[in-house]
Design a protein around this motif. Structure first.
Motif, short mmCIF file in Angstrom:
data_model
loop_
_atom_site.label_atom_id
_atom_site.label_comp_id
_atom_site.label_asym_id
_atom_site.label_seq_id
_atom_site.Cartn_x
_atom_site.Cartn_y
_atom_site.Cartn_z
N CYS A 188 9.48 4.04 -3.90
CA CYS A 188 8.97 4.64 -2.52
C CYS A 188 8.65 3.49 -1.76
CB CYS A 188 8.13 5.74 -2.72
SG CYS A 188 6.54 5.50 -3.35
N THR A 189 8.54 3.77 -0.55
CA THR A 189 7.76 2.98 0.54
C THR A 189 6.50 3.68 1.11
OG1 THR A 189 9.02 3.70 2.43
CG2 THR A 189 10.12 2.25 1.31
N GLU A 190 5.75 3.07 1.79
CA GLU A 190 4.49 3.26 2.33
C GLU A 190 5.00 4.60 3.30
OE1 GLU A 190 0.98 4.11 4.86
OE2 GLU A 190 3.16 3.11 5.58
N GLU A 191 5.94 4.31 4.29
CA GLU A 191 6.36 5.32 5.11
C GLU A 191 6.72 6.71 4.65
OE1 GLU A 191 9.46 6.01 8.66
OE2 GLU A 191 9.72 4.26 7.44
N VAL A 192 7.47 6.57 3.50
CA VAL A 192 7.62 8.00 2.81
C VAL A 192 6.55 8.66 2.18
CG1 VAL A 192 8.95 8.84 1.09
CG2 VAL A 192 10.05 7.25 2.10
N THR A 193 5.77 7.70 1.65
CA THR A 193 4.43 8.24 1.22
C THR A 193 3.51 9.10 2.27
OG1 THR A 193 3.29 6.37 0.97
CG2 THR A 193 4.53 7.11 -0.89
N ARG A 194 3.44 8.37 3.25
CA ARG A 194 3.00 9.09 4.53
C ARG A 194 3.22 10.39 4.93
NH1 ARG A 194 -1.13 6.86 7.86
NH2 ARG A 194 -1.04 4.96 6.87
N HIS A 252 5.57 15.62 -5.66
CA HIS A 252 6.49 14.73 -4.74
C HIS A 252 6.36 13.23 -4.66
CE1 HIS A 252 8.72 15.28 -0.42
NE2 HIS A 252 9.17 14.47 -1.33
N CYS A 253 5.21 12.88 -4.90
CA CYS A 253 4.93 11.30 -5.08
C CYS A 253 5.62 10.76 -6.13
CB CYS A 253 3.42 11.07 -5.27
SG CYS A 253 2.42 11.20 -3.79
N ASP A 291 0.78 -1.19 -0.03
CA ASP A 291 -0.01 0.04 0.04
C ASP A 291 0.89 1.06 -0.13
OD1 ASP A 291 -2.33 1.45 -0.05
OD2 ASP A 291 -2.75 1.13 2.05
N LEU A 292 0.42 2.27 -0.56
CA LEU A 292 0.90 3.61 -0.52
C LEU A 292 -0.08 4.50 0.00
CD1 LEU A 292 3.24 3.71 -3.71
CD2 LEU A 292 4.03 3.27 -1.13
N PHE A 293 0.16 5.82 0.38
CA PHE A 293 -0.38 6.53 1.01
C PHE A 293 -1.13 7.60 0.06
CE2 PHE A 293 -1.59 9.87 4.45
CZ PHE A 293 -2.41 9.07 5.33
N LYS A 294 -2.27 7.95 0.08
CA LYS A 294 -3.38 8.66 -0.56
C LYS A 294 -3.01 9.06 -1.98
CE LYS A 294 -5.09 11.16 3.60
NZ LYS A 294 -5.41 12.53 4.24
N GLN A 295 -2.39 10.24 -2.40
CA GLN A 295 -2.11 10.51 -3.62
C GLN A 295 -0.98 9.78 -4.19
OE1 GLN A 295 -3.00 14.80 -4.72
NE2 GLN A 295 -2.79 14.78 -2.51
N CYS A 296 -0.46 9.08 -3.65
CA CYS A 296 1.03 8.26 -3.98
C CYS A 296 0.52 6.62 -4.45
CB CYS A 296 2.12 8.16 -3.06
SG CYS A 296 2.76 9.61 -2.63
#
Length: 267
Positions: free
Chosen positions: A66-72, A107-108, A52-57
């Motif tokens: 990227c990792t989920e932590e970075v996208t958060r 940024h994503c 999983d990746l966060f929101k717009q990523c």
């Protein structure tokens, strides 16, 4: 007289040879160009699927650098403690939600995209050794981004180079950190006043990371819905094969010049 003529000819060949060599990129290997993660602080070594990746990523989760932590952090804080509200001290206004949305998408792309290989150049900074340069951004995406930010405020046109980075206690993490401040004496003006046009904005804001490109030409999408395949895969492939072809041409050109020089000196 013949010696002088020879020297002029050899000088010309040297220039042509250098131009041919300049056609190359960091690599001409197509597979590498199509699966490239920047050598930078938060990027993975190679792209791969993420649970999983966060929101717009999210659209990049099938194949991401990227990792989920970075996208958060992109959405909740900032991986680099970057302050988008750097004009609050003059205007009292935070960046609008719509404008910030486009910067998050940008940024994503920066953190997650595996499609930047054809545009990668080396850079010596403490937090990255590579960046992408003149990546072709679709004009419609650029125009939408600029229009959303036209009435927001900034104090400099080049956000990669012109800010002052100072220690601050106002970071969103509630701890001291280094963040960006307006250059001394700089006035905050609207994006429209600073940049004038969408093309000038997209090309200057991140120090020519992007190149404004008509939609009719192969160009990158800043964001996509993720339901279908990443549209930038085909764009990267177009430029990767272009580089591979140029490298092949460069090698042939060098061989041809070497043979001409040999014949010239013999006869």
């Amino acid at each position: 007289m013949r010696m002088e003529k020879n020297m002029h000819f050899l000088s010309f060949l040297l220039i042509v040879l250098q131009c041919g060599m300049a056609l190359g990129q960091k690599t001409s290997n197509v597979d590498e160009l199509l699966n490239w993660c920047l050598d930078a602080k938060h990027h993975k070594k190679l792209p791969g699927p993420e649970g999983d990746l966060f929101k717009q990523c999210t659209p990049w989760k099938r194949r991401a650098c990227c990792t989920e932590e970075v996208t958060r952090k992109i959405h909740e804080d900032s991986p680099y403690s970057f302050n988008y509200n750097h004009c609050m001290h003059q205007t009292g206004k935070a960046m609008s939600r719509e404008c910030h949305k486009h910067f998050k998408q940008d940024h994503c792309f920066y953190e997650c995209s595996p499609n930047v290989g054809p545009f990668v150049v080396s850079e010596k900074r403490s937090w990255r050794k590579e960046r992408y340069f003149n990546a072709p951004l679709c004009a419609s995406d650029c125009e939408a981004w600029f229009n959303s930010c036209a009435n927001d405020y900034t104090c400099t046109d080049n956000w990669s180079r012109n800010f002052e980075w100072l220690e601050s206690s106002q970071c969103s993490s509630d701890t001291k950190c280094t963040t960006n401040f307006c250059p001394k004496g700089a006035d905050c003006k609207t994006f429209k006043e600073i940049y004038q046009t969408a093309q000038n904005f997209c090309e200057k804001v991140w120090d020519h990371a992007w190149k404004y490109t008509n939609d009719s030409s192969p160009c990158m999408r800043l964001w996509f819905d993720g339901i279908r395949e990443n549209p930038n895969d085909l764009i990267a492939k177009h430029y990767a094969f272009q580089i591979a072809g140029a490298e092949s041409l460069s090698g042939s050109l060098q061989f041809l010049i070497a043979m001409v020089v040999l014949m010239w000196t013999v006869y």
